[in-house]
Every structure is written in structure tokens, then in C-alpha cells.
Design an enzyme around this catalytic site. Structure first.
Site, mmCIF file in Angstrom:
data_model
loop_
_atom_site.group_PDB
_atom_site.id
_atom_site.type_symbol
_atom_site.label_atom_id
_atom_site.label_comp_id
_atom_site.label_asym_id
_atom_site.label_seq_id
_atom_site.Cartn_x
_atom_site.Cartn_y
_atom_site.Cartn_z
ATOM 1 N N LYS A 1 27.875 47.495 67.818
ATOM 2 C CA LYS A 1 28.727 48.618 67.395
ATOM 3 C C LYS A 1 27.965 49.639 66.560
ATOM 4 C CE LYS A 1 29.718 47.593 62.859
ATOM 5 N NZ LYS A 1 28.605 46.678 62.743
ATOM 6 N N LYS B 1 23.202 38.870 70.496
ATOM 7 C CA LYS B 1 24.352 39.331 69.716
ATOM 8 C C LYS B 1 25.262 38.160 69.342
ATOM 9 C CE LYS B 1 27.419 42.219 68.028
ATOM 10 N NZ LYS B 1 27.152 42.884 66.740
ATOM 11 N N GLY C 1 32.229 43.660 61.785
ATOM 12 C CA GLY C 1 33.177 42.591 62.075
ATOM 13 C C GLY C 1 33.361 41.651 60.907
ATOM 14 N N ASN C 2 32.271 41.394 60.153
ATOM 15 C CA ASN C 2 32.366 40.497 59.011
ATOM 16 C C ASN C 2 33.026 41.160 57.808
ATOM 17 O OD1 ASN C 2 31.242 38.244 60.219
ATOM 18 N ND2 ASN C 2 29.156 38.863 59.754
ATOM 19 N N LYS D 1 21.381 47.972 62.579
ATOM 20 C CA LYS D 1 21.802 48.994 61.617
ATOM 21 C C LYS D 1 20.629 49.886 61.235
ATOM 22 C CE LYS D 1 25.576 46.363 59.461
ATOM 23 N NZ LYS D 1 25.713 45.428 60.585
#
Length: 309
Positions: free
Chosen positions: A207, A122, A9-10, A265
Site C-alpha cells: 500500500k 508481503k 494495517g498494523n 516505505k
């Protein structure tokens, strides 16, 4: 190679940047150029984050109807459609004529008993000063966390993805050579209720974890997680900070990472490689090709002696 690309998103809307359509268009155009370059030599499936965008929509909803805001599963579906449309349009503009592309809304099943529902981790939405975060938290009864020094954000539950109910049509399109954009924002969170019926829940799925699940289901060779940092670092923010070029899942197990940002991640990368994937890469959007080719970012893979023949 078949590559599942997870856009952070970033990476699509940079920290501190105004949440405007103009800014979103500009960043998506840059992302599409990097993806199109990768798609010249590989088959890509694109997933993306929605943290800044879903948080903004939640703010708008709360401002319009404080006593009955729209739930996060519906807001997640809205952002998946919005961001997916932007990625598809700019990607089609960047890819050769005749390329087929499809954006799919994607439900992702989670466990209703997941302990994550009792602990928000989150980050979503814009960043605030500590004072502004305290005011908004009190007004909306939201949980806040200091994501980076002086930068506070709302946090919501982030249960683990356990299944993708619509994986069959995704696989069908991928096998037909279509560039698929799916699982946006981690997917629309749903649980299996009475009589096996699905219901939306108040959460935002990570995600990267969903992208790992997607990559395993599609038998992808590479899981590529693109963000706004150049690599995974040892001793992040400390005196011995150093970028990691290549590392095994077992070595990553001995290290600690922030659970709201790099942590998911790392887990997604390790799970994918342990599940038979060739490599998981983490790094900057503009370094996508370099990460795949081993020149940039961080590559997570099994030691050479343990790799498949």
C-alpha cells in the site's frame, strides 16, 4: 496542502490484537480522530493497508473450501470495501457537518512479468508461533516468514504498482473537494491480458508503493505513511539504534531496511520526493500532525539547497 495519507494495517489492527469487529472499530475510531485533526487544515486523501484482514479472510476461505479458496484479488476487494466503510463512517462522524466523503474500490495495474510473482515477500494475516506456522504452511502450502522475533506470518507475492486505471474519477472527486478513501490494501491487483482486458491476479500490492503512485498522480504536496513505530531508525535493533528526524533520499540509499515492512516505505518516500513532492513523512498514527509540522516522526525531503524555490 494536499496530503495522501497511507494508514498501515498494523495501525488499524495492532500486532497480537484479536481480529474482531470490536477491535477494528476501536482502532478505526482512533485513526479517524487523527485524520480529522489533520483535515482541519489540509486536504487529505486516505489509503490504507489490509495485511491482517486479507490474511484472515484467506484463512476463512481455505477452511471453508480447501481445494478452491477465493483468490487474493477478490479478497483484497472485500477488505477494501470493509475497511473503507469503517474509515468513512468514523471519519464522517469526526469531521464537521457538510463534509463530503467517498470510498472507492480501486484497481491497480501490475506487470504480469514482475519477478515478485516468483518470490513472496508481503506479510499478511495473523502472527503465529514457529510451530503453528509450520503446521499451517504444510496444510495450505503457504510460504511463511519470521516477521519479528517469535512472530511468523504468511507471505505472498507483492508486485510493483505501475498504473491506477481509475485515477480520473479519483482526481475528479479530489478536485471537487471530496475526502476520498481509495487504493485500500494497495489496490486490487490486475494485469492487462489479451485484447487489453484486465484480469485479477494472486497478489497483495504494497500500500505504501501504491500510495506514492497515487500521491504523484494527484500532485500531492505530502505523502504521509502512518504505522505503529514512531520513526525510521538507524541500526534498528542494534547497539547504535537512533531515530531519524530528517533525511534526504540520497542518504537513505546508503542504508538497509527490512523489505517486508520499512523497506517499501523508504522506497515510496524517496520516489515521491525525487518526483517533485515536498515531503514524505513516516511515523505513528497519533503523531500525524506532528510529522507534517516537523515535530515528530521522520521527514524525507531534499536538502535545503536542492528544494524548489
Amino acid at each position: 496542502m494536499r496530503i495522501v495519507v497511507a494508514l498501515g494495517g498494523n495501525a488499524l489492527l495492532k500486532r497480537g490484537e484479536p481480529m474482531t469487529a470490536e477491535a477494528q472499530y476501536g482502532n478505526v475510531r482512533i485513526a479517524a480522530a487523527a485524520l480529522a485533526d489533520l483535515a482541519r487544515d489540509h486536504q487529505i486523501i486516505v489509503a490504507h493497508g489490509n495485511g491482517p484482514q486479507v490474511g484472515l479472510m484467506a484463512l476463512r476461505s481455505a477452511a471453508y473450501a480447501p481445494d478452491s479458496p477465493w483468490p487474493l484479488d477478490i479478497l483484497g476487494a472485500e477488505t477494501e470495501g470493509m475497511i473503507g466503510y469503517l474509515i468513512e463512517q468514523e471519519l464522517m462522524n469526526a469531521l464537521p457537518p457538510g463534509t463530503d466523503c467517498a470510498t472507492l474500490l480501486t484497481r491497480v495495474e501490475v506487470d504480469p512479468e514482475d519477478p515478485a510473482f516468483q518470490r513472496a515477500t508481503k506479510p499478511i494475516g495473523p502472527t503465529y508461533t514457529q510451530e503453528a506456522a509450520a503446521q499451517i504452511a504444510a496444510k495450505h502450502r503457504w510460504s511463511m516468514v519470521e516477521e519479528a522475533a517469535g512472530h511468523w506470518r504468511r507471505v505472498v507475492p507483492s508486485p510493483l504498482p505501475i498504473a491506477i486505471p481509475g485515477i480520473a474519477p479519483i482526481r475528479f472527486l479530489v478536485e471537487a473537494g471530496v475526502c476520498v478513501i481509495c487504493a485500500g490494501g494497495g489496490g486490487i491487483p490486475v494485469v492487462r491480458g489479451a485484447n487489453n482486458k484486465m484480469e485479477g491476479v494472486e497478489a497483495v500490492i504494497d500500500k505504501d508503493r501504491t500510495s506514492g503512485l497515487l500521491a504523484r498522480a494527484l500532485e500531492a504536496h505530502v505523502l504521509l505513511m502512518l504505522t505503529d513505530v514512531e520513526a525510521v531508525f538507524r541500526d534498528w535493533g542494534g547497539p547504535d539504534q537512533a531515530a531519524i528526524a530528517e533525511i534526504s533520499p540520497d542518504a537513505l540509499d546508503t542504508m538497509t531496511f527490512a523489505e517486508g515492512s520499512m523497506g517499501p516505505k523508504i522506497i515510496a518516500a524517496s520516489d515521491f520526493v525525487r518526483g517533485g513532492g515536498d515531503m514524505a513523512g513516516i511515523g505513528r498514527l497519533q503523531d500525524a500532525r506532528g510529522i507534517v509540522e516537523g515535530r515528530k516522526g521522520t521527514r524525507v525531503c531534499q536538502p535545503y539547497s536542492a528544494r524548489k524555490a
